[in-house]
Design a protein around this motif. Structure first.
Motif, PDB file in Angstrom:
ATOM      1  N   ALA A  25      12.134 -11.586 -35.930  1.00 19.34           N
ATOM      2  CA  ALA A  25      13.686 -11.685 -35.680  1.00 19.34           C
ATOM      3  C   ALA A  25      14.362 -10.530 -36.436  1.00 19.34           C
ATOM      4  CB  ALA A  25      14.092 -12.943 -36.496  1.00 19.34           C
ATOM      5  N   GLY A  26      14.227  -9.347 -36.083  1.00 18.15           N
ATOM      6  CA  GLY A  26      15.131  -8.450 -36.180  1.00 18.15           C
ATOM      7  C   GLY A  26      15.952  -8.097 -34.987  1.00 18.15           C
ATOM      8  N   ILE A  27      16.605  -7.034 -35.010  1.00 26.56           N
ATOM      9  CA  ILE A  27      17.392  -6.759 -33.789  1.00 26.56           C
ATOM     10  C   ILE A  27      16.899  -6.503 -32.403  1.00 26.56           C
ATOM     11  CG2 ILE A  27      17.373  -3.992 -34.232  1.00 26.56           C
ATOM     12  CD1 ILE A  27      20.344  -4.060 -33.448  1.00 26.56           C
ATOM     13  N   THR A  28      15.430  -6.450 -32.491  1.00 25.06           N
ATOM     14  CA  THR A  28      14.818  -6.489 -31.181  1.00 25.06           C
ATOM     15  C   THR A  28      14.586  -7.768 -30.847  1.00 25.06           C
ATOM     16  OG1 THR A  28      13.716  -4.221 -31.964  1.00 25.06           O
ATOM     17  CG2 THR A  28      12.731  -5.500 -30.039  1.00 25.06           C
ATOM     18  N   GLY A  29      14.026  -8.625 -31.626  1.00 28.48           N
ATOM     19  CA  GLY A  29      13.851  -9.972 -31.426  1.00 28.48           C
ATOM     20  C   GLY A  29      14.890 -10.612 -30.869  1.00 28.48           C
ATOM     21  N   LEU A  30      16.118 -10.667 -31.604  1.00 31.25           N
ATOM     22  CA  LEU A  30      17.213 -11.268 -31.301  1.00 31.25           C
ATOM     23  C   LEU A  30      17.990 -10.845 -29.875  1.00 31.25           C
ATOM     24  CD1 LEU A  30      16.941 -12.483 -33.922  1.00 31.25           C
ATOM     25  CD2 LEU A  30      19.180 -12.413 -34.324  1.00 31.25           C
ATOM     26  N   SER A  31      18.054  -9.654 -29.657  1.00 29.07           N
ATOM     27  CA  SER A  31      18.449  -8.864 -28.699  1.00 29.07           C
ATOM     28  C   SER A  31      17.604  -9.198 -27.397  1.00 29.07           C
ATOM     29  CB  SER A  31      18.351  -7.132 -28.794  1.00 29.07           C
ATOM     30  OG  SER A  31      19.072  -6.854 -29.913  1.00 29.07           O
ATOM     31  N   THR A  32      16.262  -9.488 -27.504  1.00 33.53           N
ATOM     32  CA  THR A  32      15.571  -9.669 -26.407  1.00 33.53           C
ATOM     33  C   THR A  32      15.636 -11.077 -26.082  1.00 33.53           C
ATOM     34  OG1 THR A  32      13.546  -8.421 -27.263  1.00 33.53           O
ATOM     35  CG2 THR A  32      12.815  -9.891 -25.621  1.00 33.53           C
ATOM     36  N   ALA A  33      15.918 -11.868 -27.016  1.00 38.25           N
ATOM     37  CA  ALA A  33      16.315 -13.295 -26.649  1.00 38.25           C
ATOM     38  C   ALA A  33      17.551 -13.325 -25.978  1.00 38.25           C
ATOM     39  CB  ALA A  33      16.329 -14.418 -27.972  1.00 38.25           C
ATOM     40  N   TYR A  34      18.596 -12.576 -26.252  1.00 37.68           N
ATOM     41  CA  TYR A  34      19.704 -12.545 -25.718  1.00 37.68           C
ATOM     42  C   TYR A  34      19.764 -12.218 -24.436  1.00 37.68           C
ATOM     43  CZ  TYR A  34      24.662 -11.267 -24.836  1.00 37.68           C
ATOM     44  OH  TYR A  34      25.883 -11.284 -24.146  1.00 37.68           O
ATOM     45  N   TRP A  35      19.067 -11.271 -24.082  1.00 39.48           N
ATOM     46  CA  TRP A  35      18.981 -10.814 -22.720  1.00 39.48           C
ATOM     47  C   TRP A  35      18.151 -11.522 -21.934  1.00 39.48           C
ATOM     48  CZ3 TRP A  35      22.574  -7.704 -21.249  1.00 39.48           C
ATOM     49  CH2 TRP A  35      23.416  -6.690 -22.268  1.00 39.48           C
ATOM     50  N   LEU A  36      17.164 -12.273 -22.450  1.00 38.47           N
ATOM     51  CA  LEU A  36      16.229 -13.297 -21.350  1.00 38.47           C
ATOM     52  C   LEU A  36      17.008 -14.235 -20.989  1.00 38.47           C
ATOM     53  CD1 LEU A  36      12.894 -13.241 -23.419  1.00 38.47           C
ATOM     54  CD2 LEU A  36      13.236 -12.568 -21.036  1.00 38.47           C
ATOM     55  N   GLU A  37      17.831 -14.885 -22.375  1.00 40.48           N
ATOM     56  CA  GLU A  37      18.598 -16.152 -21.982  1.00 40.48           C
ATOM     57  C   GLU A  37      19.751 -15.682 -20.620  1.00 40.48           C
ATOM     58  OE1 GLU A  37      19.867 -17.751 -25.690  1.00 40.48           O
ATOM     59  OE2 GLU A  37      17.744 -18.499 -26.109  1.00 40.48           O
TER      60      GLU A  37
END
Ligand SMILES: Cc1cc2nc3c(=O)[nH]c(=O)nc-3n(C[C@H](O)[C@H](O)[C@H](O)COP(=O)(O)OP(=O)(O)OC[C@H]3O[C@@H](n4cnc5c(N)ncnc54)[C@H](O)[C@@H]3O)c2cc1C
Length: 390
Positions: A25-37
């Protein structure tokens, strides 16, 4: 590692089943969740984090949202050729634009997000000559820069001992933890904090089982968003992303005197005065390279005293300022210095992004978007694809 019945906090009737489980849950994890959603609002996404959001490098960095890569642009051209160097630069510019558009919005003040540009300073004539060359190339590419002489540096940055530098007018800086908090508000995915993943199994029907110290997660796809910690979970990364420590210190606040954030010594050292007046400085990894590898975020006397000596020598206004914080963080250095997205060749439903080589705030949001392109079957540029190593 293994998981005990007692530590599994999932209600017994409730299996943890998701379409995608992101680890980290760093910037990569949160950003990936953002773009997936954003791609598919019906996707059931979860994030598993061994500590808490921003515990890794994302909560320990200097907050430069820099365009470019790990070296001066003339060197990027030598390494990649002009077209690809420009493509990498544009990619980072897009990263900055997307962060502002999708996450920051009107919250610049709240996130301490400033568009003050950033300086690259030279203490030696040879580096200043390179910087002037960079400025000339950038002008040709319509990327705005400004050459600053020693007097200008002294007046605008309160710094002495530099012979000259350039200012990149487009760069920004932020409070990285506040940025990630804002990102967290914008995603639906539950974040399972204090849950460490240790293994990924595959059932005969292809279902993935992510084993964690709080029980199993069942999913069709795993995304490893571990950057510096990647090789700790999967051997694929052992020769691709190397855990490398960065150290910083922070002084007490003084009235603001610096126009913008600064890099020095070929991007190896960096400092900036944050909006509340404290001076943050980091770098000097090059003087103790052998200790600055691995997964420890401790600080060392040698690097910390070099950081402080730099403040005393180059920033006279802070010569007597008290040091209030000292910290380290684990970065992921890529074999060739550029980030990568991909899937594990022998297990293509395990995807990953990382390898920012100390520049993930300037690269990860767009890298995660590129990873989502890959997941949805779209072409990604070769320079960022992990296939370049195959
Ligand atoms: C001192 C320092 C200064 C920096 N300055 C800048 C800067 O100014 N600008 C810039 O662009 N970049 C900077 N960086 C780099 C930047 O911080 C990183 O590139 C970026 O934060 C990487 O983000 P990430 O989400 O990929 O990785 P991380 O933020 O490291 O996140 C990985 C997460 O995975 C979790 N994790 C690890 N193993 C497991 C597991 N087994 N199970 C579950 N969770 C796990 C960790 O706890 C961590 O939270 C700096 C880094 C450091 C250390």
């Amino acid at each position: 590692m293994s998981a005990s019945f007692w530590l599994d906090r999932t209600p017994r009737s409730e299996k943890k089943i998701f379409d995608v489980v992101i680890v980290g849950a760093g910037i990569t994890g949160l950003s990936t969740a953002y773009w997936l959603e954003k791609e598919d609002p019906n996707l059931k996404v979860a994030i598993v984090e061994k500590s808490r959001v921003s515990f890794g490098a994302s909560g320990r960095n200097a907050g430069f949202v820099t365009c470019g890569s790990v070296e001066h642009f003339n060197r990027m051209i030598n390494k990649h050729g002009l077209d690809q160097a420009v493509e990498i630069w544009k990619f980072s510019e897009t990263n900055l634009r997307l962060i502002e558009q999708e996450i920051v919005g009107n919250s610049h003040k709240e996130l301490e997000f400033e568009n003050a540009g950033a300086f690259s300073l030279a203490a030696q004539d040879n580096e200043f000559a390179e910087l002037k060359k960079v400025s000339e190339i950038m002008t040709g590419l319509k990327i705005p820069t400004e050459i600053v002489d020693a007097d200008g540096i002294s007046k605008r940055l309160g710094a002495t001992g530099f012979v000259g530098g350039i200012k990149y007018l487009g760069d920004s800086s932020t409070n990285p933890v506040k940025l990630l908090e804002k990102m967290r508000e914008k995603i639906k995915a539950p974040i399972f904090e204090s849950v460490e993943a240790y293994k990924i199994d595959t059932l005969p029907d292809g279902t993935k089982i992510l084993k964690t110290d709080a029980g199993d997660f069942e999913t069709s796809m795993v995304v490893l968003a571990l950057n510096g910690y990647s090789a700790n979970l999967h051997p694929y990364f052992k020769d691709k992303i190397f855990p490398t420590r960065g150290q910083c210190l922070m002084t007490e606040p003084v009235p603001r005197f610096m126009e913008g954030p600064c890099y020095a010594n070929f991007y190896l050292d960096y400092f900036r005065q944050i909006p509340t007046g404290e001076l943050l400085i980091g770098g000097f990894r090059q003087i103790e390279k052998e200790t600055e590898v691995g997964y420890s975020d401790h600080v060392t006397d040698v690097i910390q005293s070099s950081l402080h000596n730099f403040v005393v020598t180059y920033l006279p206004k802070l010569a007597h300022a008290k040091v209030t914080h000292r910290w380290g963080g684990v970065m992921g250095f890529a074999k060739d210095g550029e980030p990568m997205v991909g899937s594990i060749p022998e297990d293509p439903s395990i995807f990953f992004a990382g390898g920012y080589t100390g520049h993930g705030i300037g690269l990860a949001f767009n890298t995660a978007k590129t990873l989502v392109d890959l997941i949805f079957g779209r072409e990604v540029p070769r320079w960022i694809s992990a296939r370049r190593f195959q």
